[in-house]
Write a protein that holds these residues in place. Structure first.
Motif, PDB file in Angstrom:
ATOM      1  N   GLY A  34     -21.993   6.214  -6.030  1.00 15.54           N
ATOM      2  CA  GLY A  34     -22.115   6.658  -7.545  1.00 15.54           C
ATOM      3  C   GLY A  34     -21.412   7.661  -8.461  1.00 15.54           C
ATOM      4  O   GLY A  34     -20.395   7.720  -9.497  1.00 15.54           O
ATOM      5  N   LEU A  35     -21.727   8.774  -7.823  1.00 13.82           N
ATOM      6  CA  LEU A  35     -21.950   9.857  -8.087  1.00 13.82           C
ATOM      7  C   LEU A  35     -20.470   9.870  -7.861  1.00 13.82           C
ATOM      8  O   LEU A  35     -19.681  11.114  -8.682  1.00 13.82           O
ATOM      9  CB  LEU A  35     -22.433  10.573  -7.065  1.00 13.82           C
ATOM     10  CG  LEU A  35     -22.095  12.672  -7.828  1.00 13.82           C
ATOM     11  CD1 LEU A  35     -22.261  13.057  -8.931  1.00 13.82           C
ATOM     12  CD2 LEU A  35     -22.920  13.492  -7.237  1.00 13.82           C
ATOM     13  N   ALA A  36     -19.457   9.450  -7.109  1.00 17.63           N
ATOM     14  CA  ALA A  36     -18.265  10.085  -6.180  1.00 17.63           C
ATOM     15  C   ALA A  36     -17.279   9.231  -7.624  1.00 17.63           C
ATOM     16  O   ALA A  36     -16.658   9.806  -8.097  1.00 17.63           O
ATOM     17  CB  ALA A  36     -17.731   9.300  -5.273  1.00 17.63           C
ATOM     18  N   ILE A  37     -17.551   7.693  -7.744  1.00 19.84           N
ATOM     19  CA  ILE A  37     -16.781   7.634  -8.934  1.00 19.84           C
ATOM     20  C   ILE A  37     -17.614   8.026 -10.424  1.00 19.84           C
ATOM     21  O   ILE A  37     -16.356   8.435 -10.897  1.00 19.84           O
ATOM     22  CB  ILE A  37     -17.576   6.127  -8.611  1.00 19.84           C
ATOM     23  CG1 ILE A  37     -17.215   5.057  -7.607  1.00 19.84           C
ATOM     24  CG2 ILE A  37     -16.633   5.233 -10.047  1.00 19.84           C
ATOM     25  CD1 ILE A  37     -18.126   3.198  -7.606  1.00 19.84           C
ATOM     26  N   GLN A  38     -18.479   8.750 -10.787  1.00 19.33           N
ATOM     27  CA  GLN A  38     -18.325   9.518 -12.171  1.00 19.33           C
ATOM     28  C   GLN A  38     -17.087  10.500 -12.307  1.00 19.33           C
ATOM     29  O   GLN A  38     -17.274  10.706 -13.073  1.00 19.33           O
ATOM     30  CB  GLN A  38     -20.150   9.659 -12.128  1.00 19.33           C
ATOM     31  CG  GLN A  38     -20.318  10.216 -13.064  1.00 19.33           C
ATOM     32  CD  GLN A  38     -21.497  10.309 -13.035  1.00 19.33           C
ATOM     33  OE1 GLN A  38     -23.079  10.311 -13.450  1.00 19.33           O
ATOM     34  NE2 GLN A  38     -21.503  12.005 -12.782  1.00 19.33           N
ATOM     35  N   GLU A  39     -17.673  11.233 -11.018  1.00 20.27           N
ATOM     36  CA  GLU A  39     -17.273  12.548 -10.723  1.00 20.27           C
ATOM     37  C   GLU A  39     -15.507  12.367 -11.315  1.00 20.27           C
ATOM     38  O   GLU A  39     -14.326  13.156 -11.521  1.00 20.27           O
ATOM     39  CB  GLU A  39     -17.465  13.528  -9.926  1.00 20.27           C
ATOM     40  CG  GLU A  39     -18.947  13.610  -9.794  1.00 20.27           C
ATOM     41  CD  GLU A  39     -18.938  14.463 -10.727  1.00 20.27           C
ATOM     42  OE1 GLU A  39     -18.328  15.501 -11.879  1.00 20.27           O
ATOM     43  OE2 GLU A  39     -19.992  14.319 -11.722  1.00 20.27           O
ATOM     44  N   LYS A  40     -14.314  11.810 -10.125  1.00 22.68           N
ATOM     45  CA  LYS A  40     -13.367  10.841 -10.406  1.00 22.68           C
ATOM     46  C   LYS A  40     -12.931  10.371 -11.835  1.00 22.68           C
ATOM     47  O   LYS A  40     -11.966  10.681 -11.875  1.00 22.68           O
ATOM     48  CB  LYS A  40     -13.001   9.668  -9.428  1.00 22.68           C
ATOM     49  CG  LYS A  40     -12.305   9.232  -9.639  1.00 22.68           C
ATOM     50  CD  LYS A  40     -11.440   8.846  -7.877  1.00 22.68           C
ATOM     51  CE  LYS A  40     -10.057   7.629  -8.274  1.00 22.68           C
ATOM     52  NZ  LYS A  40      -9.935   7.022  -7.183  1.00 22.68           N
ATOM     53  N   THR A  41     -13.967   9.876 -12.168  1.00 22.62           N
ATOM     54  CA  THR A  41     -13.701   9.125 -14.057  1.00 22.62           C
ATOM     55  C   THR A  41     -13.292  10.324 -14.524  1.00 22.62           C
ATOM     56  O   THR A  41     -12.325  10.023 -15.145  1.00 22.62           O
ATOM     57  CB  THR A  41     -14.733   8.043 -14.033  1.00 22.62           C
ATOM     58  OG1 THR A  41     -14.980   7.294 -13.716  1.00 22.62           O
ATOM     59  CG2 THR A  41     -14.574   7.443 -15.690  1.00 22.62           C
ATOM     60  N   LYS A  42     -14.931  10.977 -14.923  1.00 21.79           N
ATOM     61  CA  LYS A  42     -14.420  12.416 -15.159  1.00 21.79           C
ATOM     62  C   LYS A  42     -13.018  13.153 -15.420  1.00 21.79           C
ATOM     63  O   LYS A  42     -12.763  13.631 -16.255  1.00 21.79           O
ATOM     64  CB  LYS A  42     -15.745  13.159 -15.485  1.00 21.79           C
ATOM     65  CG  LYS A  42     -17.386  12.651 -15.660  1.00 21.79           C
ATOM     66  CD  LYS A  42     -18.539  13.953 -15.231  1.00 21.79           C
ATOM     67  CE  LYS A  42     -19.552  12.709 -16.391  1.00 21.79           C
ATOM     68  NZ  LYS A  42     -20.738  13.645 -15.400  1.00 21.79           N
ATOM     69  N   HIS A 200      -5.346   5.922 -25.699  1.00 26.15           N
ATOM     70  CA  HIS A 200      -5.793   5.093 -25.046  1.00 26.15           C
ATOM     71  C   HIS A 200      -6.522   4.810 -24.238  1.00 26.15           C
ATOM     72  O   HIS A 200      -7.889   4.467 -23.395  1.00 26.15           O
ATOM     73  CB  HIS A 200      -4.881   3.772 -25.231  1.00 26.15           C
ATOM     74  CG  HIS A 200      -4.984   3.459 -26.878  1.00 26.15           C
ATOM     75  ND1 HIS A 200      -3.259   2.631 -27.048  1.00 26.15           N
ATOM     76  CD2 HIS A 200      -4.789   3.801 -27.532  1.00 26.15           C
ATOM     77  CE1 HIS A 200      -3.030   2.221 -28.548  1.00 26.15           C
ATOM     78  NE2 HIS A 200      -4.333   3.168 -29.060  1.00 26.15           N
ATOM     79  N   ALA A 201      -6.469   5.529 -23.524  1.00 27.24           N
ATOM     80  CA  ALA A 201      -6.196   5.673 -21.539  1.00 27.24           C
ATOM     81  C   ALA A 201      -7.459   6.137 -21.417  1.00 27.24           C
ATOM     82  O   ALA A 201      -9.121   6.107 -20.601  1.00 27.24           O
ATOM     83  CB  ALA A 201      -5.367   6.386 -20.309  1.00 27.24           C
ATOM     84  N   ALA A 202      -7.950   7.568 -21.717  1.00 27.80           N
ATOM     85  CA  ALA A 202      -8.975   7.959 -22.699  1.00 27.80           C
ATOM     86  C   ALA A 202     -10.365   7.723 -22.468  1.00 27.80           C
ATOM     87  O   ALA A 202     -11.596   7.568 -22.305  1.00 27.80           O
ATOM     88  CB  ALA A 202      -8.907   9.474 -23.072  1.00 27.80           C
ATOM     89  N   LEU A 203      -9.875   6.981 -23.695  1.00 25.08           N
ATOM     90  CA  LEU A 203     -11.018   6.174 -24.601  1.00 25.08           C
ATOM     91  C   LEU A 203     -11.768   4.719 -23.792  1.00 25.08           C
ATOM     92  O   LEU A 203     -12.865   4.555 -23.331  1.00 25.08           O
ATOM     93  CB  LEU A 203     -10.405   5.572 -25.810  1.00 25.08           C
ATOM     94  CG  LEU A 203     -10.151   6.084 -27.004  1.00 25.08           C
ATOM     95  CD1 LEU A 203      -9.807   6.041 -28.023  1.00 25.08           C
ATOM     96  CD2 LEU A 203     -11.538   6.486 -27.474  1.00 25.08           C
ATOM     97  N   GLU A 204     -10.771   3.849 -22.469  1.00 24.82           N
ATOM     98  CA  GLU A 204     -11.123   3.333 -22.162  1.00 24.82           C
ATOM     99  C   GLU A 204     -12.303   4.423 -20.622  1.00 24.82           C
ATOM    100  O   GLU A 204     -13.577   3.172 -20.109  1.00 24.82           O
ATOM    101  CB  GLU A 204     -10.315   2.849 -21.004  1.00 24.82           C
ATOM    102  CG  GLU A 204      -9.112   1.270 -21.495  1.00 24.82           C
ATOM    103  CD  GLU A 204     -10.003   0.590 -22.476  1.00 24.82           C
ATOM    104  OE1 GLU A 204     -10.782  -0.081 -22.063  1.00 24.82           O
ATOM    105  OE2 GLU A 204      -9.966   0.353 -24.215  1.00 24.82           O
ATOM    106  N   LEU A 205     -11.815   5.195 -20.532  1.00 27.52           N
ATOM    107  CA  LEU A 205     -12.644   5.874 -19.253  1.00 27.52           C
ATOM    108  C   LEU A 205     -14.209   6.287 -20.125  1.00 27.52           C
ATOM    109  O   LEU A 205     -14.993   6.156 -19.114  1.00 27.52           O
ATOM    110  CB  LEU A 205     -11.670   6.441 -18.524  1.00 27.52           C
ATOM    111  CG  LEU A 205     -10.226   6.674 -17.790  1.00 27.52           C
ATOM    112  CD1 LEU A 205      -9.378   8.046 -17.654  1.00 27.52           C
ATOM    113  CD2 LEU A 205     -11.442   5.451 -17.040  1.00 27.52           C
ATOM    114  N   ASP A 206     -14.174   6.969 -20.995  1.00 25.05           N
ATOM    115  CA  ASP A 206     -14.996   7.116 -21.190  1.00 25.05           C
ATOM    116  C   ASP A 206     -15.990   6.160 -21.861  1.00 25.05           C
ATOM    117  O   ASP A 206     -17.587   6.144 -21.974  1.00 25.05           O
ATOM    118  CB  ASP A 206     -14.230   7.661 -23.148  1.00 25.05           C
ATOM    119  CG  ASP A 206     -16.134   8.367 -23.564  1.00 25.05           C
ATOM    120  OD1 ASP A 206     -16.573   8.941 -22.874  1.00 25.05           O
ATOM    121  OD2 ASP A 206     -16.198   8.439 -24.657  1.00 25.05           O
TER     122      ASP A 206
END
Length: 254
Positions: A34-42, A200-206
């Motif tokens: 989960g941390l890996a996915i979280q950091e990749k998303t950030k 839009h992409a940043a909002l979706e990721l956020d």
């Protein structure tokens, strides 16, 4: 009565930390995947935001460039008007010299604009080239084309209406500047499209990250409530057991 042993242990229970952090994973020991996915998303979101800053600068540069080219077009139109006036057999040589003096001032104005049009110390109109900016962290880029709009590049450096002259040179210069403005407009449209996509992409990721954090916080809260209920039950059972033992001991010694 003997004391009841604590069965809570809440200070060490990870659900408290998860709830306090709003569902954000702070340590790999909590959830490595989960941390890996979280950091990749950030990282993706940060890259998009940084790219948007670059694109906004590029758009500003293009706006400066277009405004300057509009000024050069105005000078060229004035030179063309003077050229038409100069094609008049009733004018004296002195009249034509006076017209040429105005033409020279306009040519000087064109060169001043071309030499002094800059953005962040980058020249935009006295040399052909490209200014490249990163649009995100994935390698996408956008370009700002620089142009040469000096009178020498426009082919009118020696333009003189006092003798025989070719007014088509002014028309060619106008066409070149118009083409430069069209290129700037097309790049501006492309950058605006990229900015919209990034936003839009940043909002979706956020939103995705916030949903994941909310889910983790809700899950941790539910786990905590379950653990608290279990602890209450275990405490009650332990108390009942102690009372039963005490009653048994009283009966034995009665």
């Amino acid at each position: 009565m003997s004391s009841i042993t604590s069965v809570g242990g809440y200070s060490a229970y990870s659900a408290y930390g998860t709830i306090a952090s709003g569902g954000t994973i702070n340590k790999a020991s909590e959830d490595a995947a989960g941390l890996a996915i979280q950091e990749k998303t950030k990282a993706q979101e940060n890259g998009l935001n940084a790219g948007s800053e670059n694109l906004t600068s590029a758009k500003s540069a293009l706006n400066v460039e277009d405004g300057a080219l509009e000024g050069i077009q105005d000078y060229l139109q004035k030179i063309k008007e003077l050229s038409i006036k100069a094609i008049n057999g009733t004018l004296s040589d002195e009249d034509k010299e006076s017209i040429q003096s105005q033409v020279d001032q306009y040519k000087e104005g064109i060169n001043d604009i071309a030499k002094n049009t800059t953005f962040n110390e980058k020249s935009l109109l006295d040399n052909e080239g490209e200014l490249t900016v990163a649009a995100d962290s994935n390698g996408s880029t956008a370009n700002v084309s620089t142009h040469n709009s000096m009178t020498s590049a426009l082919g009118i450096e020696d333009y003189d209406v006092t003798g025989d002259f070719d007014m088509s040179k002014i028309d060619s210069a106008l066409e070149k500047v118009s083409s430069q403005r069209s290129a700037a407009g097309a790049q501006t449209n492309g950058i605006e499209h990229a900015l919209t996509y990034n936003s839009h992409a940043a909002l979706e990721l956020d939103g995705y990250q916030m949903d994941k954090e909310e889910d983790r916080a809700v899950e941790a809260y539910q786990q905590l409530r379950t653990k608290q209920a279990l602890d209450v039950y275990q405490t009650a059972m332990q108390k009942q057991k102690m009372e039963d033992n005490e009653q048994r001991n009283i009966a034995l010694f009665a």
